[in-house]
Motif scaffolding. Sequence first.
Motif, short mmCIF file in Angstrom:
data_model
loop_
_atom_site.label_atom_id
_atom_site.label_comp_id
_atom_site.label_asym_id
_atom_site.label_seq_id
_atom_site.Cartn_x
_atom_site.Cartn_y
_atom_site.Cartn_z
N ASN A 293 0.81 -1.22 0.00
CA ASN A 293 0.00 0.00 0.00
C ASN A 293 0.84 1.27 0.00
OD1 ASN A 293 -2.13 -1.73 0.12
ND2 ASN A 293 -2.84 -1.12 2.14
N LEU A 294 2.00 1.22 0.64
CA LEU A 294 2.81 2.44 0.78
C LEU A 294 3.98 2.48 -0.20
CD1 LEU A 294 2.77 4.98 2.49
CD2 LEU A 294 4.34 3.86 4.08
N LEU A 295 4.65 1.34 -0.39
CA LEU A 295 5.83 1.33 -1.24
C LEU A 295 5.53 0.87 -2.66
CD1 LEU A 295 8.48 -0.09 1.27
CD2 LEU A 295 7.83 2.28 0.85
N GLY A 296 4.32 0.36 -2.88
CA GLY A 296 3.91 -0.01 -4.24
C GLY A 296 4.43 -1.35 -4.72
N SER A 349 11.47 -0.37 11.56
CA SER A 349 10.99 0.93 12.02
C SER A 349 11.82 2.08 11.46
CB SER A 349 10.99 0.99 13.55
OG SER A 349 12.30 1.09 14.07
N LYS A 350 12.95 1.76 10.83
CA LYS A 350 13.80 2.77 10.20
C LYS A 350 13.50 2.93 8.71
CE LYS A 350 16.07 3.36 14.06
NZ LYS A 350 15.89 4.59 14.85
N SER A 351 12.45 2.29 8.23
CA SER A 351 12.11 2.34 6.81
C SER A 351 11.75 3.75 6.38
CB SER A 351 10.93 1.41 6.51
OG SER A 351 11.22 0.07 6.85
N THR A 352 11.97 4.03 5.10
CA THR A 352 11.59 5.31 4.52
C THR A 352 10.76 5.05 3.26
OG1 THR A 352 13.49 5.52 3.03
CG2 THR A 352 13.80 6.26 5.31
N LEU A 353 10.23 6.12 2.69
CA LEU A 353 9.45 5.98 1.46
C LEU A 353 10.33 5.60 0.28
CD1 LEU A 353 7.05 9.05 1.84
CD2 LEU A 353 6.50 6.64 2.17
N GLU A 469 -0.85 17.26 0.09
CA GLU A 469 -1.75 16.36 0.83
C GLU A 469 -1.33 14.90 0.63
OE1 GLU A 469 -5.02 14.55 2.83
OE2 GLU A 469 -3.94 16.44 3.03
N GLY A 470 -0.99 14.55 -0.62
CA GLY A 470 -0.52 13.18 -0.87
C GLY A 470 0.74 12.87 -0.11
N SER A 471 1.64 13.84 -0.02
CA SER A 471 2.87 13.66 0.73
C SER A 471 2.60 13.48 2.22
CB SER A 471 3.80 14.86 0.50
OG SER A 471 4.98 14.73 1.24
N VAL A 472 1.64 14.26 2.75
CA VAL A 472 1.27 14.14 4.16
C VAL A 472 0.70 12.75 4.45
CG1 VAL A 472 -0.38 14.94 5.92
CG2 VAL A 472 0.90 16.59 4.54
N ILE A 473 -0.16 12.27 3.56
CA ILE A 473 -0.75 10.93 3.75
C ILE A 473 0.33 9.87 3.80
CG2 ILE A 473 -2.17 9.16 2.64
CD1 ILE A 473 -3.97 11.42 1.59
N LYS A 474 1.29 9.94 2.86
CA LYS A 474 2.35 8.93 2.82
C LYS A 474 3.24 9.01 4.07
CE LYS A 474 2.77 8.19 -2.16
NZ LYS A 474 3.67 8.23 -3.33
N THR A 476 2.39 10.20 6.95
CA THR A 476 1.57 9.75 8.09
C THR A 476 1.58 8.24 8.20
OG1 THR A 476 0.10 11.67 7.97
CG2 THR A 476 -0.76 9.71 9.05
N MET A 477 1.36 7.55 7.08
CA MET A 477 1.31 6.09 7.11
C MET A 477 2.68 5.49 7.40
SD MET A 477 -1.79 5.72 6.94
CE MET A 477 -1.65 3.94 7.21
N LEU A 478 3.74 6.12 6.89
CA LEU A 478 5.09 5.63 7.18
C LEU A 478 5.37 5.68 8.68
CD1 LEU A 478 7.92 4.74 6.21
CD2 LEU A 478 8.51 7.18 6.11
#
Length: 515
Positions: A293-296, A349-353, A469-474, A476-478
Amino acid sequence: MAEVGFKKWIITFTVITASLLELIDTTIVNVAIPQIQGNLGATLEDVAWLSTGYAVANVIILPMSGWLGSRFGRKNYFLTSIIVFTLVSFLCGNATSLNELILFRILQGLAGGGLISTAQAILIETWPREDVGIATALFGLGAVVGPTVGPTIGGYILEIADWPWIFYVNIPVGILAAYCTITFIRETPKDGQGKPVDWWGIGLLAIAVGSLQTLLEKGESEDWFSTPYITALAVASIFGLLLFIWRETSTDHPIVNLKIMKKRSFSIGMFTSFILGFGLYGSVFVFPVFAQNLLGFTPLQTGKLFIAGGICTISMMPFIGIMLKKGVPAQFMATGGMFLFFVFCWMLSKSTLASGTGDFFWPLVIRGFGMALLFVPLTTLAMQDLSGPEIGQGSGLNNMSRQLGGSFGIAALTTLIHIRAGFHRSNLLSNINEYNPAFTGKLNGLIHNFMAKGSSFIDARLMAMKAIEGSVIKQTMLLTYNDAYWVAGLIMLFSIPLLYLQKFKKNANIVTDAH
């Protein structure tokens, strides 16, 4: 009586193969849900009952499996479970409506619950007492690897065939397991035959455990206690459990021998198995959702990531059994396993987008080693003081505890993600204002980019705000998923002291005098 030579190994192969049928099917269906949804014209909420129905039926039958094996004979019950599971797998593949498929999945769950605990009891009785650590390690291959590789196998099947084949692949394996069971497994006495059936106990167990499992499976999607039927399930599970305990401790012929809970190693072992289920199933649930969902990542890419860890678990299991046989305390190995699981969660827990598939190789390898160090020692510690008919009862309760731990883990982490998402979003939004130079710089840069491509100022500003807004959502989920990894890791780490409340043995073997 223990078996020797070729017969010991063919029985081991048989029971592990049969238990793998059940364990893989707990997760393999998840990857096919979108395809089933489209094919049968169902909503996502309705299709989710394919997993819920299976899990509920499974957890109801697990604590009863010892009693059923004693009443009808362990071989007969095991064989019946294999045949029913195989037949219902065929019916699942041929289902023409969602209601049919849900019904057949419930029947599959009932048969599957009889497979796993009975398989473990047969395996423990098949191996000599001094080698029981190796036997538990071999069984652990299926118990740990099965739920992990289920999505991978499902992903491969869906690449080349339609969703019914995730059920059809069970048929040849089930036929082989049934043949080997008939040919090689020795019958055990039907100790419970002729004794009265505790129908009240069966009913109360179904109400208590079934309500609790359904509550855990559906609670988050139904907004927990704001939904009347979730509240009713919570009340039913509490009163059902209290009445069940009263019934089983007051009747002469209980379906679940709760007296074995008086043995400290077993009662604490049930709780550590619960923690194992929390980590095993919780991490298998959170990571794929995070990756896809987050990293595709695709389902197949996600499934492939678990392969290296699964290989580590498989390769480690025999060595764990050998170390137990040589007298290495199970507590020490389990401590190492819990610490490695914490390290796995800390690394995630150290993962990034920007994290790619290569960033998850070593964390999942560490998880594989950790799970190998956990399953066998925890099972050995829990079962070390049980003997005779207690083995079947203890196996059922221990496996139920692990399953419930997984359900609690998924429910707790899902709720945590929901709560922390609101918290992190609120914090991030507080930085989006005209007094924040970073925000205004980012906004103006986006506006200029969109205007350079031909958009008007108003349209460019609107598109820039949508991008932010899309950046905030991503983000937030990260941050939310990173919180979930931390919680899972800390729970495992803080559970280490429980291991040392169980007694040490020079050689932590299970007493296997079956009769």
